[in-house]
Design an enzyme around this catalytic site. Sequence first.
Site, PDB file in Angstrom:
ATOM      1  N   SER A   1       9.707   5.235  -3.519  1.00  0.00           N
ATOM      2  CA  SER A   1       9.522   4.298  -2.411  1.00  0.00           C
ATOM      3  C   SER A   1       8.515   4.893  -1.449  1.00  0.00           C
ATOM      4  CB  SER A   1      10.855   4.072  -1.694  1.00  0.00           C
ATOM      5  OG  SER A   1      10.636   3.513  -0.416  1.00  0.00           O
TER       6      SER A   1
ATOM      7  N   GLY B   1       8.643  -5.375  -8.772  1.00  0.00           N
ATOM      8  CA  GLY B   1       9.554  -4.329  -9.197  1.00  0.00           C
ATOM      9  C   GLY B   1      11.013  -4.764  -9.111  1.00  0.00           C
TER      10      GLY B   1
ATOM     11  N   LYS C   1      13.265  -2.784  -8.502  1.00  0.00           N
ATOM     12  CA  LYS C   1      13.868  -1.978  -7.440  1.00  0.00           C
ATOM     13  C   LYS C   1      14.234  -2.880  -6.256  1.00  0.00           C
ATOM     14  CE  LYS C   1      13.197   1.316  -3.975  1.00  0.00           C
ATOM     15  NZ  LYS C   1      12.445   0.731  -2.877  1.00  0.00           N
TER      16      LYS C   1
ATOM     17  N   GLN D   1       7.597  -9.751   7.627  1.00  0.00           N
ATOM     18  CA  GLN D   1       8.828  -9.373   6.928  1.00  0.00           C
ATOM     19  C   GLN D   1       9.540  -8.200   7.589  1.00  0.00           C
ATOM     20  OE1 GLN D   1       6.534  -8.535   3.221  1.00  0.00           O
ATOM     21  NE2 GLN D   1       7.965  -6.853   2.947  1.00  0.00           N
TER      22      GLN D   1
ATOM     23  N   GLY E   1       0.815  -1.219   0.000  1.00  0.00           N
ATOM     24  CA  GLY E   1       0.000   0.000   0.000  1.00  0.00           C
ATOM     25  C   GLY E   1       0.844   1.262   0.000  1.00  0.00           C
TER      26      GLY E   1
ATOM     27  N   GLU F   1       3.892   6.003  -8.117  1.00  0.00           N
ATOM     28  CA  GLU F   1       4.000   5.697  -9.554  1.00  0.00           C
ATOM     29  C   GLU F   1       4.666   4.334  -9.818  1.00  0.00           C
ATOM     30  OE1 GLU F   1       3.208   6.517 -12.821  1.00  0.00           O
ATOM     31  OE2 GLU F   1       1.745   7.726 -11.753  1.00  0.00           O
ATOM     32  N   GLY F   2       5.597   3.943  -8.947  1.00  0.00           N
ATOM     33  CA  GLY F   2       6.249   2.633  -9.123  1.00  0.00           C
ATOM     34  C   GLY F   2       5.210   1.519  -9.070  1.00  0.00           C
ATOM     35  N   HIS F   3       4.369   1.559  -8.039  1.00  0.00           N
ATOM     36  CA  HIS F   3       3.302   0.550  -7.933  1.00  0.00           C
ATOM     37  C   HIS F   3       2.368   0.631  -9.143  1.00  0.00           C
ATOM     38  CE1 HIS F   3       4.056   1.366  -3.462  1.00  0.00           C
ATOM     39  NE2 HIS F   3       4.320   0.077  -3.574  1.00  0.00           N
TER      40      HIS F   3
HETATM   41  P1  AMP Z   1       6.103  -2.410  -1.596  1.00  0.00           P
HETATM   42  O1  AMP Z   1       4.730  -1.836  -1.468  1.00  0.00           O
HETATM   43  O2  AMP Z   1       7.195  -1.443  -1.300  1.00  0.00           O
HETATM   44  O3  AMP Z   1       6.246  -3.749  -0.912  1.00  0.00           O
HETATM   45  O4  AMP Z   1       6.284  -2.722  -3.151  1.00  0.00           O
HETATM   46  C1  AMP Z   1       5.356  -3.485  -3.867  1.00  0.00           C
HETATM   47  C2  AMP Z   1       5.914  -3.763  -5.240  1.00  0.00           C
HETATM   48  O5  AMP Z   1       6.202  -2.535  -5.901  1.00  0.00           O
HETATM   49  C3  AMP Z   1       7.226  -4.547  -5.208  1.00  0.00           C
HETATM   50  O6  AMP Z   1       7.230  -5.497  -6.261  1.00  0.00           O
HETATM   51  C4  AMP Z   1       8.262  -3.481  -5.425  1.00  0.00           C
HETATM   52  O7  AMP Z   1       9.450  -3.959  -6.014  1.00  0.00           O
HETATM   53  C5  AMP Z   1       7.533  -2.558  -6.377  1.00  0.00           C
HETATM   54  N1  AMP Z   1       8.117  -1.209  -6.350  1.00  0.00           N
HETATM   55  C6  AMP Z   1       8.381  -0.450  -5.259  1.00  0.00           C
HETATM   56  N2  AMP Z   1       8.969   0.719  -5.621  1.00  0.00           N
HETATM   57  C7  AMP Z   1       9.089   0.666  -6.980  1.00  0.00           C
HETATM   58  C8  AMP Z   1       9.623   1.566  -7.964  1.00  0.00           C
HETATM   59  N3  AMP Z   1      10.157   2.740  -7.621  1.00  0.00           N
HETATM   60  N4  AMP Z   1       9.573   1.182  -9.258  1.00  0.00           N
HETATM   61  C9  AMP Z   1       9.043  -0.015  -9.624  1.00  0.00           C
HETATM   62  N5  AMP Z   1       8.508  -0.895  -8.739  1.00  0.00           N
HETATM   63  C10 AMP Z   1       8.539  -0.561  -7.450  1.00  0.00           C
END
Ligand code: AMP
Length: 276
Positions: free
Chosen positions: A176, A138, A140, A52, A22, A26-28
């Site tokens: 992030s 991602g 990342k 985790q 959550g 933009e990455g998500h």
């Molecule tokens: P998180 O919510 O941080 O656990 O991330 C969920 C998913 O989004 C994971 O697969 C991450 O690798 C991906 N993600 C997080 N930040 C980025 C980003 N800047 N660009 C691309 N994918 C991302």
Amino acid sequence: MHQSARDVKRAGKSIAFVPTMGFLHEGHLSLIREARRLADIVVVSMFVNPTQFGPGEDFEAYPRDPARDSELAENEDTDILFIPEKQDLYPPGYETYIIQENLPGHLCGISRPGHFTGVMTIVAKLFNIIKPHYAVFGEKDFQQLAVIRKMVSDLNFDVKIIGSPTVRETDGLAMSSRNKYLSSGQRSSALTLYRALCDAKEMTAKGETRADALIDAAVQTISAAPETSIDYVKICDPDTLEDVAVIDRPVLMGLAVKVGRTRLIDNTILQPGSRG
Ligand code: AMP
């Protein structure tokens, strides 16, 4: 969710799944768009997974905004938003976890023992609940992607794992959810992660093949910025995550740095160039 997944499959439709914690950015959203291209039905989960996070990490403080997240996910044409509660996934008496022998012993796994067991366990549970044909992660979180690919292969999950490129702010900072913690001074210091990776790319393209020299330069760049404390700067094999000393093929440069109390990670692939 079990019932919906069963109905979707019975209708002969495919499912692409994007797991997140959550606080979407933009990455998500880029992962959701990739999922949209891949399958008929897009499922996005939002769950801050307690298993985790280690003791003293930011589980409690992790940013949450489910109302905004729902709107953002809906704008990207998400079909199913899955927002489980902690007690649904880890009821009292829960005691089953996934262990992987080698990949978690590198990079982030060293300073975050148990982290990848938590990641694999939640992802395996979500795969069993959602039964996706595709799951998008991602790049990342490069080690996470590698660990999940290996888990899927070793445990015969019937799902295709798709890696998606890192989305950055216009100045290069990798997006992030944790960037929200940074003060404006820390935000400038955080930019040194990207700068160090770009410098290393440029040095390798110009013919530098010694991992030590590249790592030293990155350490200098990052540690010159206020409030930074390096967890690791590594150059390694993208498949095994074992250290590499000489860059004679594409390798992964990964780094983790605390800026103030916020732990940030980033990575890039270094391609060997031709000297001179
Ligand atoms: P998180 O919510 O941080 O656990 O991330 C969920 C998913 O989004 C994971 O697969 C991450 O690798 C991906 N993600 C997080 N930040 C980025 C980003 N800047 N660009 C691309 N994918 C991302």
